[in-house]
Each structure stands twice: as structure tokens, then as C-alpha cells.
Design a protein around this motif. Structure first.
Motif, PDB file in Angstrom:
ATOM      1  N   TYR A 271       0.843  -1.200   0.000  1.00 44.95           N
ATOM      2  CA  TYR A 271       0.000   0.000   0.000  1.00 44.95           C
ATOM      3  C   TYR A 271       0.879   1.252   0.000  1.00 44.95           C
ATOM      4  O   TYR A 271       0.667   2.191  -0.771  1.00 44.95           O
ATOM      5  CB  TYR A 271      -0.930   0.029   1.234  1.00 44.95           C
ATOM      6  CG  TYR A 271      -1.708   1.326   1.321  1.00 44.95           C
ATOM      7  CD1 TYR A 271      -2.972   1.431   0.765  1.00 44.95           C
ATOM      8  CD2 TYR A 271      -1.148   2.468   1.907  1.00 44.95           C
ATOM      9  CE1 TYR A 271      -3.663   2.628   0.783  1.00 44.95           C
ATOM     10  CE2 TYR A 271      -1.829   3.674   1.921  1.00 44.95           C
ATOM     11  CZ  TYR A 271      -3.084   3.747   1.368  1.00 44.95           C
ATOM     12  OH  TYR A 271      -3.755   4.954   1.368  1.00 44.95           O
TER      13      TYR A 271
ATOM     14  N   PHE B  82      -2.152   8.487  -4.822  1.00 44.17           N
ATOM     15  CA  PHE B  82      -2.516   9.712  -4.104  1.00 44.17           C
ATOM     16  C   PHE B  82      -1.381  10.715  -4.223  1.00 44.17           C
ATOM     17  O   PHE B  82      -0.205  10.339  -4.145  1.00 44.17           O
ATOM     18  CB  PHE B  82      -2.730   9.416  -2.614  1.00 44.17           C
ATOM     19  CG  PHE B  82      -3.989   8.644  -2.298  1.00 44.17           C
ATOM     20  CD1 PHE B  82      -5.135   8.782  -3.063  1.00 44.17           C
ATOM     21  CD2 PHE B  82      -4.029   7.797  -1.204  1.00 44.17           C
ATOM     22  CE1 PHE B  82      -6.301   8.077  -2.755  1.00 44.17           C
ATOM     23  CE2 PHE B  82      -5.191   7.083  -0.885  1.00 44.17           C
ATOM     24  CZ  PHE B  82      -6.324   7.229  -1.668  1.00 44.17           C
TER      25      PHE B  82
ATOM     26  N   GLU C 251      -4.477  13.288  13.102  1.00 45.49           N
ATOM     27  CA  GLU C 251      -4.754  12.743  11.770  1.00 45.49           C
ATOM     28  C   GLU C 251      -5.342  11.347  11.931  1.00 45.49           C
ATOM     29  O   GLU C 251      -4.661  10.405  12.364  1.00 45.49           O
ATOM     30  CB  GLU C 251      -3.510  12.699  10.871  1.00 45.49           C
ATOM     31  CG  GLU C 251      -3.980  12.449   9.433  1.00 45.49           C
ATOM     32  CD  GLU C 251      -2.920  12.020   8.435  1.00 45.49           C
ATOM     33  OE1 GLU C 251      -1.724  12.206   8.697  1.00 45.49           O
ATOM     34  OE2 GLU C 251      -3.320  11.479   7.396  1.00 45.49           O
TER      35      GLU C 251
ATOM     36  N   ALA D 154      -6.896   7.815  10.687  1.00 46.16           N
ATOM     37  CA  ALA D 154      -6.600   6.896   9.572  1.00 46.16           C
ATOM     38  C   ALA D 154      -5.380   7.430   8.810  1.00 46.16           C
ATOM     39  O   ALA D 154      -5.398   7.564   7.587  1.00 46.16           O
ATOM     40  CB  ALA D 154      -7.817   6.701   8.668  1.00 46.16           C
TER      41      ALA D 154
ATOM     42  N   GLY E 275      -2.685   6.060   8.187  1.00 47.73           N
ATOM     43  CA  GLY E 275      -2.012   5.084   7.337  1.00 47.73           C
ATOM     44  C   GLY E 275      -0.517   5.057   7.590  1.00 47.73           C
ATOM     45  O   GLY E 275      -0.059   4.990   8.746  1.00 47.73           O
TER      46      GLY E 275
ATOM     47  N   LEU F  35      -3.506   8.450  14.127  1.00 45.41           N
ATOM     48  CA  LEU F  35      -4.325   7.354  14.672  1.00 45.41           C
ATOM     49  C   LEU F  35      -4.729   6.460  13.504  1.00 45.41           C
ATOM     50  O   LEU F  35      -5.096   6.948  12.434  1.00 45.41           O
ATOM     51  CB  LEU F  35      -5.549   7.955  15.356  1.00 45.41           C
ATOM     52  CG  LEU F  35      -6.609   7.019  15.955  1.00 45.41           C
ATOM     53  CD1 LEU F  35      -7.259   7.674  17.176  1.00 45.41           C
ATOM     54  CD2 LEU F  35      -7.690   6.640  14.940  1.00 45.41           C
ATOM     55  N   ASP F  36      -4.631   5.166  13.683  1.00 45.31           N
ATOM     56  CA  ASP F  36      -5.062   4.234  12.638  1.00 45.31           C
ATOM     57  C   ASP F  36      -5.444   2.910  13.299  1.00 45.31           C
ATOM     58  O   ASP F  36      -4.935   2.567  14.366  1.00 45.31           O
ATOM     59  CB  ASP F  36      -3.935   4.001  11.618  1.00 45.31           C
ATOM     60  CG  ASP F  36      -4.460   3.475  10.284  1.00 45.31           C
ATOM     61  OD1 ASP F  36      -4.632   4.279   9.338  1.00 45.31           O
ATOM     62  OD2 ASP F  36      -4.714   2.254  10.178  1.00 45.31           O
TER      63      ASP F  36
ATOM     64  N   SER G 275      -4.776   0.033  11.955  1.00 45.74           N
ATOM     65  CA  SER G 275      -3.785  -0.991  11.621  1.00 45.74           C
ATOM     66  C   SER G 275      -2.402  -0.699  12.208  1.00 45.74           C
ATOM     67  O   SER G 275      -1.754   0.286  11.840  1.00 45.74           O
ATOM     68  CB  SER G 275      -3.667  -1.100  10.093  1.00 45.74           C
ATOM     69  OG  SER G 275      -2.478  -1.771   9.761  1.00 45.74           O
TER      70      SER G 275
ATOM     71  N   GLN H 283      -6.057   2.834  17.225  1.00 44.89           N
ATOM     72  CA  GLN H 283      -7.444   2.849  17.707  1.00 44.89           C
ATOM     73  C   GLN H 283      -8.389   2.806  16.523  1.00 44.89           C
ATOM     74  O   GLN H 283      -8.010   3.160  15.401  1.00 44.89           O
ATOM     75  CB  GLN H 283      -7.733   4.131  18.515  1.00 44.89           C
ATOM     76  CG  GLN H 283      -7.429   4.005  19.984  1.00 44.89           C
ATOM     77  CD  GLN H 283      -7.938   5.169  20.823  1.00 44.89           C
ATOM     78  OE1 GLN H 283      -8.849   5.904  20.443  1.00 44.89           O
ATOM     79  NE2 GLN H 283      -7.340   5.315  21.992  1.00 44.89           N
ATOM     80  N   ASP H 284      -9.621   2.431  16.819  1.00 45.87           N
ATOM     81  CA  ASP H 284     -10.684   2.431  15.818  1.00 45.87           C
ATOM     82  C   ASP H 284     -11.325   3.824  15.819  1.00 45.87           C
ATOM     83  O   ASP H 284     -11.722   4.313  16.885  1.00 45.87           O
ATOM     84  CB  ASP H 284     -11.708   1.356  16.210  1.00 45.87           C
ATOM     85  CG  ASP H 284     -12.741   1.109  15.126  1.00 45.87           C
ATOM     86  OD1 ASP H 284     -13.217   2.084  14.520  1.00 45.87           O
ATOM     87  OD2 ASP H 284     -13.078  -0.061  14.914  1.00 45.87           O
ATOM     88  N   MET H 285     -11.436   4.429  14.643  1.00 44.96           N
ATOM     89  CA  MET H 285     -11.979   5.801  14.606  1.00 44.96           C
ATOM     90  C   MET H 285     -13.443   5.855  15.047  1.00 44.96           C
ATOM     91  O   MET H 285     -13.971   6.923  15.330  1.00 44.96           O
ATOM     92  CB  MET H 285     -11.799   6.431  13.225  1.00 44.96           C
ATOM     93  CG  MET H 285     -12.645   5.876  12.123  1.00 44.96           C
ATOM     94  SD  MET H 285     -12.557   6.937  10.668  1.00 44.96           S
ATOM     95  CE  MET H 285     -11.681   5.886   9.523  1.00 44.96           C
TER      96      MET H 285
ATOM     97  N   TYR I 178     -14.999   3.393   5.036  1.00 43.89           N
ATOM     98  CA  TYR I 178     -15.197   2.222   5.900  1.00 43.89           C
ATOM     99  C   TYR I 178     -16.203   2.486   7.018  1.00 43.89           C
ATOM    100  O   TYR I 178     -16.473   1.605   7.819  1.00 43.89           O
ATOM    101  CB  TYR I 178     -13.853   1.772   6.483  1.00 43.89           C
ATOM    102  CG  TYR I 178     -12.878   1.394   5.381  1.00 43.89           C
ATOM    103  CD1 TYR I 178     -13.162   0.328   4.536  1.00 43.89           C
ATOM    104  CD2 TYR I 178     -11.717   2.125   5.165  1.00 43.89           C
ATOM    105  CE1 TYR I 178     -12.298  -0.004   3.498  1.00 43.89           C
ATOM    106  CE2 TYR I 178     -10.854   1.792   4.128  1.00 43.89           C
ATOM    107  CZ  TYR I 178     -11.151   0.734   3.299  1.00 43.89           C
ATOM    108  OH  TYR I 178     -10.309   0.412   2.271  1.00 43.89           O
TER     109      TYR I 178
HETATM  110  C1  SAM Z   1      -7.210   4.246   2.019  1.00 39.11           C
HETATM  111  S1  SAM Z   1      -6.230   4.117   3.459  1.00 39.11           S
HETATM  112  C2  SAM Z   1      -5.801   5.847   3.705  1.00 39.11           C
HETATM  113  C3  SAM Z   1      -4.576   6.021   4.562  1.00 39.11           C
HETATM  114  C4  SAM Z   1      -3.979   7.424   4.551  1.00 39.11           C
HETATM  115  N1  SAM Z   1      -4.924   8.402   5.055  1.00 39.11           N
HETATM  116  C5  SAM Z   1      -3.550   7.777   3.142  1.00 39.11           C
HETATM  117  O1  SAM Z   1      -4.143   8.715   2.578  1.00 39.11           O
HETATM  118  O2  SAM Z   1      -2.658   7.105   2.608  1.00 39.11           O
HETATM  119  C6  SAM Z   1      -7.419   3.801   4.720  1.00 39.11           C
HETATM  120  C7  SAM Z   1      -6.838   3.754   6.118  1.00 39.11           C
HETATM  121  O3  SAM Z   1      -7.935   3.697   7.028  1.00 39.11           O
HETATM  122  C8  SAM Z   1      -7.576   2.853   8.087  1.00 39.11           C
HETATM  123  N2  SAM Z   1      -8.840   2.429   8.718  1.00 39.11           N
HETATM  124  C9  SAM Z   1      -9.832   1.660   8.185  1.00 39.11           C
HETATM  125  N3  SAM Z   1     -10.825   1.539   9.069  1.00 39.11           N
HETATM  126  C10 SAM Z   1     -10.466   2.239  10.169  1.00 39.11           C
HETATM  127  C11 SAM Z   1     -11.077   2.481  11.426  1.00 39.11           C
HETATM  128  N4  SAM Z   1     -12.274   1.977  11.713  1.00 39.11           N
HETATM  129  N5  SAM Z   1     -10.419   3.249  12.320  1.00 39.11           N
HETATM  130  C12 SAM Z   1      -9.199   3.773  12.047  1.00 39.11           C
HETATM  131  N6  SAM Z   1      -8.573   3.573  10.868  1.00 39.11           N
HETATM  132  C13 SAM Z   1      -9.193   2.817   9.948  1.00 39.11           C
HETATM  133  C14 SAM Z   1      -6.802   1.734   7.413  1.00 39.11           C
HETATM  134  O4  SAM Z   1      -6.030   0.987   8.331  1.00 39.11           O
HETATM  135  C15 SAM Z   1      -5.974   2.538   6.422  1.00 39.11           C
HETATM  136  O5  SAM Z   1      -4.747   2.951   6.970  1.00 39.11           O
END
Ligand code: SAM
Length: 244
Positions: A18, A26, A49, A51, A53, A71-72, A74, A92-94, A115
Motif C-alpha cells: 500500500y 494519491f 490525523e 486513519a 495510514g 491514529l489508525d 492498523s 485505535q478504531d476511529m 469504511y
Molecule cells: C485508504 S487508506 C488511507 C490512509 C492514509 N490516510 C492515506 O491517505 O494514505 C485507509 C486507512 O484507514 C484505516 N482504517 C480503516 N478503518 C479504520 C477504522 N475503523 N479506524 C481507524 N482507521 C481505519 C486503514 O487501516 C488505512 O490505513
């Protein structure tokens, strides 16, 4: 609570894939350029910030002297971000953010909000954003726009390859037609990672979801946000303020 639907292979076993592949999909500098005027206008110093990533936008924000916490969901994505950024990184989960600090801005880009799919999850996520902002804090996030979804490539395999030094990554993808009622669609991905003589193939199906501005505006108002604006971009980019 089962988190299975958000434990995507793309952000776990394929986290480094990824990181490379999406650095070409992006344009993180463009992400920054879009939000920079909003951050400046609102006198932002600290940013959460969500998610984040692998930390590519966070790195640019830090270069511009913002104090950023990432925060993410994963840990695999955060492990890559750790090599790139100085700020705190939190797994953490958003949908259930629970942090001690409050921030001048919350930023979530790259359509991670795709998501967040049920009404309940949208409400919990936006409430979490609200409670983790300082008074006059600003929220900026993007997602797929249900009013502008295209059916053009549905039902057909698309293939695209990117080469990086001794590595070639091929992404084959096929989208189902999207459900016009709830804005969801399924995407099948077949990732092939070729490195000299070694080839690895990973399959994944994800469910994505688009929202309308009208729907999100209503949900943002319900949790207390004001000054809700849709910015002029290809994706639905929304700005909202916590005024209390
Ligand atoms: C498309 S990627 C975008 C990552 C980063 N913002 C970027 O632009 O490269 C989606 C991200 O959302 C995270 N994600 C998915 N569901 C999530 C949740 N419920 N809570 C936190 N992060 C989440 C994934 O782990 C992943 O890193």
C-alpha cells in the motif's frame, strides 16, 4: 464487537505494498495544499490525523511545523509511519476514539471514511471527532461522493502495474455495480508483488461506501458541528467547526 470488516489485508499483510503503490495513486502534496489554507485560517497548531495510514501526509504536516498525532486501526500501517514521522502514533478504531488530548484540527483524508458505513458508526465516529476537538477546532475529512459515483468501469477487470527498483506491483481490480439505495459497492482486488524470482499474489474483496453531502451535513449538525462546508474537489471534502 467484531472488527473483521475493517481488518483489510491491504492495510495489514500488504501495508508496505500500500505504502509504495498509493504513493503514486494519491498526491499527498496536493492533499496538503487543499487543507493548508483551512489550517492557517483557523490558527491550527495541533492536529489529530485519523486513519493516518503509513504517515505520508503526516510527514508533510510535520515539515510545516504542525504537532501531529496519528491514529489508525492498523498497527502494520503505523509501524511504517513510525519510520517517517516524529509524532505520537496511536492504534485505535476511529469509531471509538478515546484519547486524553483535544486538538485544534482533526484531519482524515484518502477516503478512509468509506469504511464508516452504518448510521450508528457514522454517528459514533463524528461524535468522537467532535469531543476530541478544542473549542473552535476544525474537522476536515473526505469520502466518496454518492452524488458523483460513476458506473463506468463496473463489472470489468482493470489492471495497472507500478515498478519500484527491483519490485513490480500489479493491481487488478473489479467493482460490482453500486447499490443506489445505500451507496455501497464491492471491489475485488488481486495484488501481485514480483520481486526478482519471487511472486506473491493476494486476493481481497472490500465493501466500500459513498455518502452524500446532505446526509453527512445532517449527521454533523446532530453532533454539534457548525460552519459545515463542502470544498470544491473531486472527492467529497468537508470542513466543519466545533463552535461552543
Ligand atoms: C485508504 S487508506 C488511507 C490512509 C492514509 N490516510 C492515506 O491517505 O494514505 C485507509 C486507512 O484507514 C484505516 N482504517 C480503516 N478503518 C479504520 C477504522 N475503523 N479506524 C481507524 N482507521 C481505519 C486503514 O487501516 C488505512 O490505513
Amino acid at each position: 464487537m467484531i472488527f473483521r470488516e475493517t481488518e483489510h489485508k491491504l492495510y495489514h499483510e500488504l501495508a508496505s505494498t500500500y505504502d509504495l503503490y498509493y504513493s503514486r495513486i494519491f498526491n499527498y502534496q496536493e492533499f496538503y495544499d487543499k487543507i493548508a489554507p483551512i489550517l492557517e485560517e483557523n490558527g491550527v497548531k495541533s492536529i489529530l490525523e485519523v486513519a493516518c495510514g503509513t504517515g505520508r501526509l503526516m510527514e508533510i504536516l510535520e515539515e510545516h511545523s504542525y504537532i501531529v498525532t496519528g491514529l489508525d486501526l492498523s498497527q502494520d500501517m503505523l509501524n511504517i509511519a513510525r519510520k517517517r514521522v516524529k509524532g505520537d502514533l496511536i492504534q485505535q478504531d476511529m469509531r471509538r476514539i478515546n484519547l486524553e488530548n483535544r486538538y485544534d484540527a482533526i484531519v482524515s483524508l484518502g477516503s478512509s471514511f468509506t469504511y464508516i458505513q452504518s448510521d450508528e458508526d457514522v454517528e459514533d465516529t463524528l461524535r468522537g471527532f467532535y469531543t476530541h476537538l478544542n473549542a473552535d477546532g476544525v474537522l476536515i475529512f473526505d469520502c466518496f461522493d454518492k452524488d458523483r459515483l460513476s458506473t463506468a468501469s463496473h463489472g470489468k477487470w482493470d489492471a495497472e502495474s507500478q515498478s519500484f527498483d527491483d519490485l513490480t506491483i500489479t493491481r487488478k481490480s473489479m467493482s460490482s455495480g453500486w447499490n443506489q439505495d445505500d451507496g455501497t459497492w464491492l471491489v475485488d482486488w488481486e495484488w501481485t508483488i514480483q520481486n526478482n524470482d519471487d511472486t506473491k499474489t493476494v486476493f481481497e474483496q472490500q465493501k466500500l461506501k459513498a455518502h452524500t453531502f446532505k446526509y453527512l451535513e445532517k449527521k454533523l449538525r446532530e453532533v454539534g458541528f457548525t460552519d459545515i462546508e463542502k470544498q470544491d474537489t473531486r472527492r467529497l471534502l468537508i470542513k466543519a467547526v466545533r463552535t461552543d
